[in-house]
Design an enzyme around this catalytic site. Sequence first.
Site, PDB file in Angstrom:
ATOM      1  N   ASP A   1       0.861  -1.177   0.000  1.00  0.00           N
ATOM      2  CA  ASP A   1       0.000   0.000   0.000  1.00  0.00           C
ATOM      3  C   ASP A   1       0.907   1.240   0.000  1.00  0.00           C
ATOM      4  OD1 ASP A   1      -2.123   1.739   0.056  1.00  0.00           O
ATOM      5  OD2 ASP A   1      -3.267   0.561   1.494  1.00  0.00           O
TER       6      ASP A   1
HETATM    7  C1  NOJ Z   1      -3.963   3.866  -0.022  1.00  0.00           C
HETATM    8  C2  NOJ Z   1      -5.145   2.972   0.053  1.00  0.00           C
HETATM    9  O1  NOJ Z   1      -5.155   2.284   1.286  1.00  0.00           O
HETATM   10  C3  NOJ Z   1      -5.247   1.945  -1.066  1.00  0.00           C
HETATM   11  O2  NOJ Z   1      -6.498   1.339  -1.004  1.00  0.00           O
HETATM   12  C4  NOJ Z   1      -5.011   2.595  -2.388  1.00  0.00           C
HETATM   13  O3  NOJ Z   1      -5.151   1.641  -3.418  1.00  0.00           O
HETATM   14  C5  NOJ Z   1      -3.632   3.202  -2.389  1.00  0.00           C
HETATM   15  N1  NOJ Z   1      -3.542   4.213  -1.335  1.00  0.00           N
HETATM   16  C6  NOJ Z   1      -3.247   3.799  -3.728  1.00  0.00           C
HETATM   17  O4  NOJ Z   1      -3.905   4.952  -4.007  1.00  0.00           O
END
Ligand code: NOJ
Length: 767
Positions: free
Chosen positions: A289
Amino acid sequence: MKNQDHEARIAALLKEMTLEEKVGQLRQCGPSLVGAFEVSFSELLNMMFDGKISKEEFERLMSTAEQDYREEELRAGRIGSYNGVSDAATANRLQKIAVEESRLGIPVLLGCDVIHGFRTVTPIPLAESCAWDPGLWERTARVAALEATAAGVHMTFAPMVDVAKDARWGRVSEGAGEDALLAARYGVAKVKGFQTDDPAKNDSMAACVKHFAGYGAAEAGRDYNRVDMSMQRLHEEYLPSYEACVKAGALSVMPAFNDINGVPCSVNQWLLTDLLRDTWGFEGMTISDANAIAECVIHGIAEDTADAAAQALTAGMDMDMTSEAYHENLAELVKTGVVKESDLDRAVTDVLRVKFALGLFDNPYQTSVEKERQAFLKPEYRTLAREAAVKSMVLLKNEGLLPLSREKKIGIAGPLAAAGGEMLGAWAISGKDEDCVSLADACEIQDVTFVYEKGLKESEAASVGTESVPAGAEQAGVTESVPAGAEQAGVTAAGADPVDRAAISRMAEECDVLIAALGETKDMSGEAASRASITLPEEQLALLRALKETGKPVVTLLFNGRPLAVPEVDALSDAVLEAWQPGVEAGNAILDVLYGEANPSGKLTTTFPHTTGQCPMYYAHINTGRPGGRGKFTSKYLDTPLTPLYPFGYGLSYTTYEYADFSLEQGEEGVTARVTVKNTGARDGEEIVQCYLCDETAQRVRPVKQLMDFKKIALAAGETKEVEFTISYRDMGYYDREMNYIVEEGWFTVFIGRDSADCLSGRFELG
Ligand code: NOJ
């Protein structure tokens, strides 16, 4: 997924790659912003959230910035992927550098958050799950893929299949609710819709199953918080949805921000290797993430980013989303022997395997500006968005008021009646406000006789929607937590009446029926949007009271990204329709339902409590030795009912259904349960019939009820159908005290019903 030709080409490539080029393949960048302002992007963002600059000023400054894709580094083979590229021109420009100007010509992988539609934004996942309709889920995913791939996207960071039982968590909006089986079916349908049978096709994109694992169980519903639970519970309630998506062929998996029992998912070898790869057989790529690898330092599991990078890679994390921990440290770690080159090669192989599976080596340019120009918001996509919105809506209460006749004059009030952009919900980063049809817009378009009054004095009405998180914040790698929505969450100047009484009484005099458009703004759910009180803002309740006091019948439309604790709404309204955040066709879909052109059939996939203090509240709970009841010393709260406001599986229709003739038949492999369902009303409809099971006595306590299957059936007025479910004995098992999956002899109860609280049932003995 392994393909011999691809594996041979990957092995050959690995032999040619330098250490730096290998590390480059594991690096995902977001574009950085260079511009006319002196502070960094995240500082600028914080300045806006702290009220030091307005949203307009923030946007003006952003528009002066240019996006820097570090093209020299791409050309040098130091970047393998980008997050947040979503236009064909940029996609092809970057791809040209990667395949035509870098030494080895390895194509770049473009990922983006396409969560519930790209330009044709469909209902938020929590809403869409209420359709209980895998075919629909797949069709909307297909449209999302058609649009996103035309814009150059190769991989979407979806589906989110985090089972979520705590309505305080803002990200309940992004998943399919509280149930493991539903989350699995929803996720599998999305994987199919995004990827199709052939991910190499130009209009297929890779799914990325997230957030692995258990993110939905964040303690107290607070985002990014710890997850501490038994392995049995993890396996029974939280892991099945990810596993189902992996088995359905999802090409990538995103480990979650949270820790599980003390070990952050990003560096969790058991999770990323032993379980995901060795047990489930996953052969795709894992991608962290945003910033999560570097954040392991703050988490307190790594000394510095080098340590975090070493732990993550060794545990099985292939790609680093935006933290630069791999880029800055991996080459040195391999040179000094801290990280094995074979682990690096494994990660590079996984990434290249996905690039091959997507057809990027043989066909790197999968779109064109011309194709993109014609790709968005086609009439048939809007038709599907409207169908999905209709099927997602849940009729929560109806004292004979709905459907309305088109003859009636309607008076509409509330901050969300004319707020088109709010209909998009969280994580609709490519959606545009101007694409959305609000309720007021739809009334105009359809020539409805109506009056619209905000009903709140200017200062109150203006507080809705003023704190939107700027699109693109995430791609830039920013994950700061901000109290978005705090203002909307019920703060009104003490003593002042927020309601515009004169306007409401004028409207009531003129109209036959009043409609209150209430709920949350889109920033009040989604990431970093946990709420400690999940009711409506106080001024909205005041507005509803004022509408009720006029004596005219009141329909409440709820727009929200999570279950709400709103007993007062139920009490004050003659009808309540849960519309969620329905997407671009919001207003048209609502009128379809209000006027009975569509018969509502959605059912809740998440429990609505009476009050926030009941969270987490979910139907599949276990019993204690003292189940809640009349007696004092039983498991309950003193100040709130035992039962939810609306149970899981609940939803009304404009017709009525009678369940009868429950029977059970034991066979060799499983038990078959049957009921007849009769449409006893005057309208045709669709009913979602649900089948639950309870293992009455076991070596570990079992849920009072657990969803085993469901069927959505069409019934013409007066029609009766027999509905049958066969539950295999194998599916009746659980993990024993030593973590063995066992199916035990003994008594079970099978339930079939209209919702989790209203079922027919019978018992059988397995022996
Ligand atoms: C943080 C989020 O938790 C995740 O769901 C997302 O895909 C990523 N950022 C990328 O934007």
